[in-house]
Design an enzyme around this catalytic site. Structure first.
Site, PDB file in Angstrom:
ATOM      1  N   ASP A  47     -54.656   0.337  22.475  1.00 13.36           N
ATOM      2  CA  ASP A  47     -54.339   0.545  23.944  1.00 13.36           C
ATOM      3  C   ASP A  47     -55.284  -0.190  24.860  1.00 13.36           C
ATOM      4  OD1 ASP A  47     -53.215   1.437  26.387  1.00 13.36           O
ATOM      5  OD2 ASP A  47     -54.452   3.280  26.258  1.00 13.36           O
ATOM      6  N   ARG A  89     -55.097   8.284  39.079  1.00  8.00           N
ATOM      7  CA  ARG A  89     -53.777   7.692  39.417  1.00  8.00           C
ATOM      8  C   ARG A  89     -52.723   8.529  40.336  1.00  8.00           C
ATOM      9  NH1 ARG A  89     -50.977   6.280  34.136  1.00  8.00           N
ATOM     10  NH2 ARG A  89     -52.307   4.576  34.072  1.00  8.00           N
ATOM     11  N   ASP A 162     -49.728  -2.629  27.627  1.00  7.95           N
ATOM     12  CA  ASP A 162     -50.890  -2.888  27.289  1.00  7.95           C
ATOM     13  C   ASP A 162     -51.307  -1.957  25.961  1.00  7.95           C
ATOM     14  OD1 ASP A 162     -50.804  -0.155  28.123  1.00  7.95           O
ATOM     15  OD2 ASP A 162     -52.633  -0.179  28.841  1.00  7.95           O
ATOM     16  N   GLU A 163     -50.204  -2.065  25.045  1.00  8.30           N
ATOM     17  CA  GLU A 163     -50.142  -1.503  23.706  1.00  8.30           C
ATOM     18  C   GLU A 163     -49.654  -2.037  22.434  1.00  8.30           C
ATOM     19  OE1 GLU A 163     -49.891   3.522  24.780  1.00  8.30           O
ATOM     20  OE2 GLU A 163     -48.217   2.380  25.181  1.00  8.30           O
TER      21      GLU A 163
HETATM   22  N1  DCP Z   1     -49.090   1.517  34.946  1.00  7.18           N
HETATM   23  C1  DCP Z   1     -48.114   1.606  36.503  1.00  7.18           C
HETATM   24  N2  DCP Z   1     -47.540   2.698  36.917  1.00  7.18           N
HETATM   25  C2  DCP Z   1     -47.663   3.999  36.400  1.00  7.18           C
HETATM   26  C3  DCP Z   1     -48.614   3.844  35.271  1.00  7.18           C
HETATM   27  C4  DCP Z   1     -49.112   2.814  34.643  1.00  7.18           C
HETATM   28  O1  DCP Z   1     -47.926   0.572  36.862  1.00  7.18           O
HETATM   29  N3  DCP Z   1     -47.309   5.082  36.750  1.00  7.18           N
HETATM   30  C5  DCP Z   1     -49.511   0.423  34.751  1.00  7.18           C
HETATM   31  C6  DCP Z   1     -51.016   0.290  35.119  1.00  7.18           C
HETATM   32  C7  DCP Z   1     -51.623   0.568  34.067  1.00  7.18           C
HETATM   33  C8  DCP Z   1     -50.900   0.233  32.805  1.00  7.18           C
HETATM   34  O2  DCP Z   1     -49.486   0.548  33.230  1.00  7.18           O
HETATM   35  O3  DCP Z   1     -53.194   0.001  33.837  1.00  7.18           O
HETATM   36  C9  DCP Z   1     -51.182   0.764  31.504  1.00  7.18           C
HETATM   37  O4  DCP Z   1     -50.930   2.067  31.553  1.00  7.18           O
HETATM   38  P1  DCP Z   1     -52.070   3.127  30.797  1.00  7.18           P
HETATM   39  O5  DCP Z   1     -51.079   4.534  30.736  1.00  7.18           O
HETATM   40  O6  DCP Z   1     -52.142   2.586  29.363  1.00  7.18           O
HETATM   41  O7  DCP Z   1     -52.998   3.325  31.807  1.00  7.18           O
HETATM   42  P2  DCP Z   1     -54.423   2.366  31.933  1.00  7.18           P
HETATM   43  O8  DCP Z   1     -54.548   1.294  30.881  1.00  7.18           O
HETATM   44  O9  DCP Z   1     -54.765   2.168  33.512  1.00  7.18           O
HETATM   45  O10 DCP Z   1     -55.498   3.592  31.626  1.00  7.18           O
HETATM   46  P3  DCP Z   1     -56.071   4.176  30.123  1.00  7.18           P
HETATM   47  O11 DCP Z   1     -57.222   3.492  29.981  1.00  7.18           O
HETATM   48  O12 DCP Z   1     -56.075   5.579  30.185  1.00  7.18           O
HETATM   49  O13 DCP Z   1     -55.158   3.678  29.214  1.00  7.18           O
HETATM   50 CA    CA Z   2     -54.014   1.786  28.687  1.00  6.76          CA
END
Ligand code: DCP
Ligand code: CA
Length: 628
Positions: A47, A89, A162-163
C-alpha cells in the site's frame, strides 16, 4: 489446510487454530499448482503511504513539508509530516490549519470547461468544476508496472488506486529450490516417497528489513520468538518473499519517489491486516504461528464484511466484540443462524482465506465520468456545459489507456440523467446510448458532439422545466482491436476503414460498427436477429421475455424491444453508481472503495457469498451484504 474443509462441518472443539504448522512433503514442494491450498503460499499487500499527498509532493518537488490534499472542503489525504501535528483526514480544514500554520494545502486537480486537461486552477467551484483523479491513476500505474517488472513470476492484482496484492508463491518456490537444491530430489530411501516430509528447515536470519509480529502476547521482540519457536518452512518462504518485496519497494522509492508499506503473510486477508502494522515505509511479516496472537484481540467488526449489518447481528446474537469472543462458536451454530456461507466467517476468524490473487483483465470494459450536481440542471441549454466537462474526462482517460493499448475502442457512448424521486432507491434515471464511431483521435469535441446528440434525445428540445441532479457519460464495451493482431494504425491506413469511419461520423445513431478486425456481417433476415444482449459492464446476459417476443412481428420491433431492455439495465447500473456516490465512496478505475469510517477495514471477502437472484429474498449471510 485442515480446518473446516468446505465439505464437512467442523466440530465445536476444532475452534483452535490447528493448521499453523502443516507438515511439508516433497509433493508439496514439487507440485506446481496447489493454488490456494499450497501450504507454502505467500501473499503480500503493498500500500502506498499517504498516496494522493505523496503524488502531490512528487509533482511539486516537496520532500518533507506537512501537506494535505483537499477535495472541495474535505481533507482526503494527509502526509506523514502533517500527521505528526495531529492532522487527520477527518478534521475540518480550519482545525487542520490551526494544528500546523505552515501546512501546505493542495486541492486535487479539476476539469474545467474549455480546458483539455485537468489542472490546478484558482477559484475552483464544485458547481462548475469536476474533480480529476487522473494524475493519481497514472502514478498508480507506474507503481504497478514496477511491481510487474521487479517481480517476474508473481501474480499481481491491483486492489485499489494505491494497493496491490502480490502472490509470491511461484517465485518463492523457485528461489527455495535454488537455495535448497536437496528439496528438488526425493531421496531414494524416503519412506513414503513423494509424501515423505522434507528435512527440518535451516535457521533464518531476519534482517532489519521487516517487522515480525510477535507469536506470544508477552514477547518483548518478535525476534526473541525465533528462539522459542524456530522457523518453519513457511517462515523460510515468508522470508524469501520479504527480501523480494523489500527490494522492489526500495526501487519504487528511489525511482518514483513513493514510499510504500507491505504486509506479508499466508493469504490476502492476513497480508492486508499486517500491512498497516507499522507505517510509513516499512513491511511486516506475519508468521503462521503469530496468527492467533494477532487475530484474537482484534475487534471483529473491523474485518471487512464483518462490520455493518452482519457484525451488528453477531453482536446482538452473542454480545461479543473480539475475534477471540467468537472462536468458541461452532460452525454448525454459525451456519444454522447465518446460512451455509457462514463457513466464511468461521474460517476468516481463524486466519483462513481462500481468495485468489488474480490479475485483473487488462482492458477496463467501461469508463464512466459522472457528476452529482449541487445545483440541478433545470434547462435543456445547461446540459452541454456538463457534457463538455464529462467529455474532457472521458477523452483523457481513453487516451491515457490508449498509451498502453493504442487500439482501444469504446463501442458505445451512453448518457445517464438522474433525478431525486420518491422511488425505492430515491432516484429515477433515464439513459440514451448510441454506437461510438471507431476513430483514431477521440477528442473532447468528438465525444461532446455525440454526447450532446444523446442529451437532446434524453431531455428533448422543448423549453419546459427539467430537473437533473446527476449526470453521467460513459463509454462501454471497450475493446482492443489488436486482440486479433491487427493494429489500429493498419485499420486507419486501410481506405475502406476510412470510408466506414466517415459514414459513421456522419450519424452516431447508426447501427453499431463492426470491429475493424472482423468482417462485417450481413443484416439478419427480417424476423430473425438477436433476442438477448450481454451487458459489457456486468457481463450478464438478458433475454427478451417470451411474452414480448410473441408480440413482435419484425426485426425493427425486436431491435426496439432489445434497446428498451438495455436502457432499463443501464439504468440499474446508473442507480448503483449514484448509490455509491451518495455513500461517500471513491471511484477508482472501476473498483469502488467505501471509506466511511476511520478504522481501516481488512480486505477479505466472503468467497462463497453468492449474489441473490433477482426477485428472490437474499438468504443467510447474503442478506447482510445486499444494498438497501
Ligand atoms: N482517498 C479519498 N477519500 C477518502 C479516502 C482516501 O480520496 N475518503 C484517497 C486519498 C488517499 C488514497 O485514496 O491518499 C489512498 O487511501 P488510503 O486509505 O490508502 O490512505 P493514504 O494512502 O492517504 O494513507 P495511508 O498511508 O494510511 O495508506
Ligand atoms: Ca495508502
Amino acid at each position: 489446510m485442515t480446518l473446516a474443509s468446505n465439505k464437512g462441518k467442523a466440530k465445536a472443539e476444532d475452534f483452535e487454530m490447528t493448521d499453523l504448522n502443516p507438515v511439508i512433503t516433497y509433493r508439496h514442494v514439487l507440485q506446481q499448482n496447489l493454488g490456494v491450498r499450497d501450504p507454502l503460499r505467500v501473499v503480500a499487500l503493498c500500500d502506498s503511504d499517504a498516496f494522493f499527498a505523496a503524488c502531490e509532493m512528487v509533482r511539486l518537488g516537496v520532500t518533507d513539508k506537512p501537506l494535505i490534499v483537499l477535495q472541495w472542503e474535505g481533507i482526503i489525504a494527509v502526509n506523514y509530516p502533517a500527521r505528526k501535528f495531529g492532522i487527520t483526514r477527518f478534521q475540518k480544514l480550519e482545525e487542520a490549519k490551526k494544528c500546523c500554520p505552515d501546512l501546505m494545502i493542495v486541492h486535487v486537480a479539476t476539469y474545467k470547461e474549455g480546458e483539455a486537461e485537468p489542472g490546478y486552477w484558482d477559484n475552483i467551484d464544485s458547481r462548475t468544476h469536476k474533480v480529476s483523479l487522473d494524475y493519481y491513476r497514472r502514478e498508480s500505474v507506474k507503481i504497478l508496472n514496477m511491481f510487474k517488472e521487479g517481480l517476474p513470476g508473481a501474480e499481481i492484482e491491483k486492489a485499489s488506486i494505491d494497493e496491490a496484492f502480490i502472490d509470491f508463491t511461484k517465485p518463492v518456490r523457485q528461489a527455495l529450490l535454488q537455495r535448497y537444491p536437496y528439496l528438488a530430489q526425493v531421496p531414494p530411501d524416503a519412506p513414503s516417497g513423494l509424501d515423505t516430509p522434507i528435512p527440518a528447515p535451516p535457521s533464518v536470519d531476519w534482517t532489519s528489513d521487516s517487522h515480525l509480529i510477535p507469536i506470544h502476547p508477552d514477547s518483548e521482540t518478535a525476534n526473541q520468538d525465533l528462539k522459542t519457536d524456530p522457523p518453519t518452512w513457511h517462515d523460510i518462504a515468508l522470508h524469501i518473499a520479504a527480501e523480494m518485496m523489500h527490494k522492489v519497494r526500495v526501487d519504487i522509492a528511489n525511482k518514483l519517489g513513493y514510499t510504500t508499506s507491505a504486509g506479508i503473510a499466508r493469504n490476502k486477508f492476513l497480508a492486508k491486516l499486517s500491512a498497516s502494522y507499522r507505517k510509513p515505509y516499512s513491511q511486516t511479516v506475519l508468521r503462521n504461528l503469530a496468527i492467533p496472537c494477532y487475530l484474537r484481540p482484534l475487534e471483529f467488526q473491523k474485518i471487512r464484511f464483518l462490520g455493518g449489518k452482519l457484525g451488528e447481528a453477531l453482536v446482538k446474537e452473542y454480545d461479543v466484540s473480539t475475534v477471540a469472543d467468537l472462536l468458541p462458536i461452532s460452525l454448525e451454530e454459525l451456519q444454522e443462524k447465518f446460512g451455509e456461507s457462514a463457513v466464511w466467517i468461521y474460517e476468516i476468524l481463524r486466519g483462513i482465506d481462500r481468495a485468489e490473487v488474480k490479475e485483473k483483465p487488462p482492458v477496463n470494459k467501461s469508463m464512466m465520468a459522472a457528476k452529482a450536481l449541487h445545483r440541478p440542471i433545470t434547462q435543456v441549454s445547461d446540459g452541454p456545459h456538463w457534457i463538455r466537462v464529462l467529455s474532457g474526462e472521458l477523452a483523457l482517460r481513453l487516451n491515457d489507456a490508449r498509451k498502453e493499448r493504442p487500439s482501444l475502442w469504446p463501442k458505445t457512448l451512453t448518457i445517464h440523467g438522474g433525478s431525486r424521486s420518491n422511488t425505492a432507491n430515491g432516484w429515477s434515471s433515464r439513459s440514451k446510448q448510441a454506437p461510438f464511431p471507431f476513430i483514431k483521435e477521440v477528442t473532447i469535441d468528438v465525444i461532446a458532439a455525440a454526447g450532446e446528440k444523446l442529451w437532446r434525445e434524453l431531455v428533448g428540445t422543448g423549453t419546459g422545466p427539467i430537473k437533473i441532479n446527476h449526470i453521467a457519460l460513459a463509454f462501454t464495451g471497450i475493446e482492443a482491436a489488436d486482440d486479433n493482431q491487427q493494429s489500429i494504425d493498419s485499420f486507419f491506413a486501410n481506405p475502406s476503414g476510412l470510408k466506414r469511419l466517415r459514414e459513421e461520423e456522419h450519424d452516431f445513431s447508426q447501427t453499431r460498427p463492426e470491429s475493424p478486425t472482423r468482417p462485417r456481417q450481413c443484416s439478419p433476415p427480417s424476423g430473425q436477429g438477436p433476442t438477448s444482449f450481454t451487458c459489457p459492464q456486468c457481463h450478464k446476459t438478458f433475454s427478451l421475455p417470451p411474452k414480448t417476443l410473441s408480440l413482435i412481428v419484425d426485426a425493427e420491433d425486436r431491435a426496439q424491444a432489445l434497446e428498451a431492455l438495455k436502457n432499463e439495465h443501464d439504468d440499474f447500473h446508473f442507480a448503483q453508481s449514484v448509490a455509491r456516490e451518495v455513500e461517500p465512496e471513491v471511484k477508482i478505475d472501476g473498483a469502488d472503495r467505501t471509506r466511511v469510517k476511520p478504522s481501516s477495514k481488512t480486505n477479505a471477502k466472503p468467497s462463497s457469498s453468492k449474489k441473490p437472484k433477482k426477485g428472490h429474498e437474499s438468504e443467510g449471510i447474503e442478506k447482510f451484504f445486499s444494498r438497501k
